[in-house]
Design a protein around this motif. Structure first.
Motif, PDB file in Angstrom:
ATOM      1  N   LEU A  82       0.943  -1.504  -0.179  1.00  0.00           N
ATOM      2  CA  LEU A  82       0.042  -0.164   0.241  1.00  0.00           C
ATOM      3  C   LEU A  82       0.204   1.273  -0.246  1.00  0.00           C
ATOM      4  O   LEU A  82       0.717   2.436  -0.438  1.00  0.00           O
ATOM      5  N   VAL A  83       2.306   1.513   0.841  1.00  0.00           N
ATOM      6  CA  VAL A  83       2.829   2.241   0.323  1.00  0.00           C
ATOM      7  C   VAL A  83       3.224   3.154  -1.205  1.00  0.00           C
ATOM      8  O   VAL A  83       3.533   3.675  -1.152  1.00  0.00           O
ATOM      9  N   TRP A  84       3.778   1.453  -1.147  1.00  0.00           N
ATOM     10  CA  TRP A  84       4.238   1.797  -2.676  1.00  0.00           C
ATOM     11  C   TRP A  84       2.902   2.033  -3.639  1.00  0.00           C
ATOM     12  O   TRP A  84       3.282   3.145  -4.441  1.00  0.00           O
ATOM     13  N   ILE A  85       2.019   1.575  -3.847  1.00  0.00           N
ATOM     14  CA  ILE A  85       0.842   1.870  -4.819  1.00  0.00           C
ATOM     15  C   ILE A  85       0.094   3.763  -4.368  1.00  0.00           C
ATOM     16  O   ILE A  85       0.770   4.716  -5.596  1.00  0.00           O
ATOM     17  N   GLY A  86       0.766   4.038  -2.946  1.00  0.00           N
ATOM     18  CA  GLY A  86       0.369   5.335  -2.530  1.00  0.00           C
ATOM     19  C   GLY A  86       1.120   5.785  -3.189  1.00  0.00           C
ATOM     20  O   GLY A  86       0.701   7.426  -3.213  1.00  0.00           O
ATOM     21  N   ILE A  87       2.760   5.991  -3.113  1.00  0.00           N
ATOM     22  CA  ILE A  87       3.686   7.070  -3.716  1.00  0.00           C
ATOM     23  C   ILE A  87       3.377   7.330  -5.278  1.00  0.00           C
ATOM     24  O   ILE A  87       3.823   8.750  -5.702  1.00  0.00           O
ATOM     25  N   ASP A  88       3.455   6.203  -5.195  1.00  0.00           N
ATOM     26  CA  ASP A  88       3.024   6.443  -6.708  1.00  0.00           C
ATOM     27  C   ASP A  88       2.066   7.610  -6.913  1.00  0.00           C
ATOM     28  O   ASP A  88       2.149   8.155  -8.269  1.00  0.00           O
ATOM     29  N   MET A  89       0.849   7.177  -6.406  1.00  0.00           N
ATOM     30  CA  MET A  89      -0.295   7.757  -6.779  1.00  0.00           C
ATOM     31  C   MET A  89      -0.020   9.532  -6.238  1.00  0.00           C
ATOM     32  O   MET A  89      -0.380   9.871  -7.216  1.00  0.00           O
ATOM     33  N   ILE A  90       0.662   9.339  -4.995  1.00  0.00           N
ATOM     34  CA  ILE A  90       0.982  11.069  -5.592  1.00  0.00           C
ATOM     35  C   ILE A  90       2.645  11.189  -5.926  1.00  0.00           C
ATOM     36  O   ILE A  90       2.023  12.699  -6.523  1.00  0.00           O
ATOM     37  N   ARG A  91       3.441  10.462  -6.809  1.00  0.00           N
ATOM     38  CA  ARG A  91       3.791  11.368  -7.629  1.00  0.00           C
ATOM     39  C   ARG A  91       3.011  11.678  -8.945  1.00  0.00           C
ATOM     40  O   ARG A  91       3.830  12.249  -9.599  1.00  0.00           O
ATOM     41  N   GLU A  92       2.095  10.662  -9.178  1.00  0.00           N
ATOM     42  CA  GLU A  92       1.831  10.855 -10.109  1.00  0.00           C
ATOM     43  C   GLU A  92       0.787  12.236 -10.512  1.00  0.00           C
ATOM     44  O   GLU A  92       0.056  13.111 -10.889  1.00  0.00           O
ATOM     45  N   SER A 165      -6.871  15.600  -5.142  1.00  0.00           N
ATOM     46  CA  SER A 165      -7.501  14.315  -5.249  1.00  0.00           C
ATOM     47  C   SER A 165      -6.142  12.960  -4.788  1.00  0.00           C
ATOM     48  O   SER A 165      -6.761  11.941  -4.660  1.00  0.00           O
ATOM     49  N   GLY A 166      -5.189  13.741  -6.707  1.00  0.00           N
ATOM     50  CA  GLY A 166      -4.377  12.839  -6.581  1.00  0.00           C
ATOM     51  C   GLY A 166      -3.459  11.927  -4.791  1.00  0.00           C
ATOM     52  O   GLY A 166      -3.232  10.571  -4.606  1.00  0.00           O
ATOM     53  N   LEU A 167      -3.047  13.718  -4.352  1.00  0.00           N
ATOM     54  CA  LEU A 167      -2.318  13.478  -3.530  1.00  0.00           C
ATOM     55  C   LEU A 167      -2.950  12.678  -2.376  1.00  0.00           C
ATOM     56  O   LEU A 167      -1.905  11.917  -1.124  1.00  0.00           O
ATOM     57  N   ALA A 168      -4.683  13.367  -2.075  1.00  0.00           N
ATOM     58  CA  ALA A 168      -4.891  12.534  -0.661  1.00  0.00           C
ATOM     59  C   ALA A 168      -5.363  11.497  -0.664  1.00  0.00           C
ATOM     60  O   ALA A 168      -5.544  10.363   0.119  1.00  0.00           O
ATOM     61  N   VAL A 171      -1.803   9.027  -0.134  1.00  0.00           N
ATOM     62  CA  VAL A 171      -1.449  10.001   2.006  1.00  0.00           C
ATOM     63  C   VAL A 171      -2.554   8.749   2.308  1.00  0.00           C
ATOM     64  O   VAL A 171      -2.070   8.496   3.166  1.00  0.00           O
ATOM     65  N   LEU A 172      -4.121   8.939   1.386  1.00  0.00           N
ATOM     66  CA  LEU A 172      -4.869   7.596   2.215  1.00  0.00           C
ATOM     67  C   LEU A 172      -4.260   6.089   1.909  1.00  0.00           C
ATOM     68  O   LEU A 172      -5.033   5.519   3.946  1.00  0.00           O
ATOM     69  N   LEU A 173      -3.369   5.644   0.900  1.00  0.00           N
ATOM     70  CA  LEU A 173      -3.467   4.736   1.105  1.00  0.00           C
ATOM     71  C   LEU A 173      -2.806   4.153   1.906  1.00  0.00           C
ATOM     72  O   LEU A 173      -2.309   3.097   2.377  1.00  0.00           O
ATOM     73  N   ILE A 174      -1.516   4.976   2.048  1.00  0.00           N
ATOM     74  CA  ILE A 174      -0.056   5.385   3.059  1.00  0.00           C
ATOM     75  C   ILE A 174      -0.789   5.432   4.266  1.00  0.00           C
ATOM     76  O   ILE A 174      -0.052   4.065   5.449  1.00  0.00           O
ATOM     77  N   CYS A 175      -1.635   5.643   4.864  1.00  0.00           N
ATOM     78  CA  CYS A 175      -1.954   5.359   6.117  1.00  0.00           C
ATOM     79  C   CYS A 175      -2.800   3.909   5.997  1.00  0.00           C
ATOM     80  O   CYS A 175      -2.579   3.436   7.709  1.00  0.00           O
ATOM     81  N   ILE A 176      -4.012   3.618   5.515  1.00  0.00           N
ATOM     82  CA  ILE A 176      -3.979   2.435   5.852  1.00  0.00           C
ATOM     83  C   ILE A 176      -2.761   1.275   5.205  1.00  0.00           C
ATOM     84  O   ILE A 176      -3.184   0.636   6.845  1.00  0.00           O
TER      85      ILE A 176
END
Length: 186
Positions: A82-92, A165-168, A171-176
């Motif tokens: 989830l951190v990996w996907i979250g970071i990717d989502m934040i980056r994009e 929304s992508g940033l949020a 961050v939500l995925l990383i928190c989960i």
């Protein structure tokens, strides 16, 4: 209503909460998601929540000793995925056009949010196959419905919060991931 069905409904709702949160993030990330994609994504999460406890049940009946050594790593695996996907989502999130979450990322999300359901197979190991299968099916259907609601809610807010929304969502995925990890340690 049988106690087995009530137990499956309650357990399904509890297990679906991680997938619900990820669905919110996916809806935020893709605010113009078509209905068919929403059904597919929620169905994918439901499938993983169905298959994981069933796999746990099979492990108990076939290879229980091998699985017990794997259990301490479940929180770590969920956190990393989830951190990996979250970071990717934040980056994009900084790009002008947000890409839809890919099928491989959705599969990783599905595994990460349902891997704890694998241990549910241990708790239902006393059930016969004819009881375990519908029990797990109820869990999958409950997850599908809850995730569909999560996607819809995320999509609604994603339209209003399109810039962040992508940033949020990331961050939500990383928190989960952190929440699953911390809960798994205690």
């Amino acid at each position: 209503m049988s106690s087995l069905l009530v137990t499956a409904l309650i357990l399904g709702a509890g297990l679906a909460m991680d997938a619900f949160s990820v669905s919110l993030a996916d809806g935020l990330n893709e605010p113009h998601m078509p209905g068919a994609r929403m059904i597919f994504i929620s169905g994918l999460f439901g499938f993983f929540q169905f298959i994981m406890p069933l796999a746990g049940w099979l492990c108990v009946h076939a290879i229980a000793r091998l699985f017990q050594g794997f259990q301490p790593f479940i929180p770590w695996i969920s956190l990393i995925l989830l951190v990996w996907i979250g970071i990717d989502m934040i980056r994009e999130s900084g790009s002008r056009q947000k890409p839809a979450v890919t099928i491989s990322a959705l599969a990783i999300q599905g595994i990460a949010t349902s891997i704890d359901a694998l241990s549910v197979g241990f708790t239902i190991s006393a059930y016969s196959w004819s009881e375990a299968l519908p029990f797990c099916l109820v869990i999958g259907v409950v997850t599908w419905i809850i995730c569909l609601a999560g996607l819809w809610i995320g999509k609604r807010f994603g339209v209003r919060l399109a810039r962040t929304s992508g940033l949020a969502g990331g961050v939500l995925l990383i928190c989960i991931g952190l929440e699953i990890f911390i809960r798994g340690l205690f």
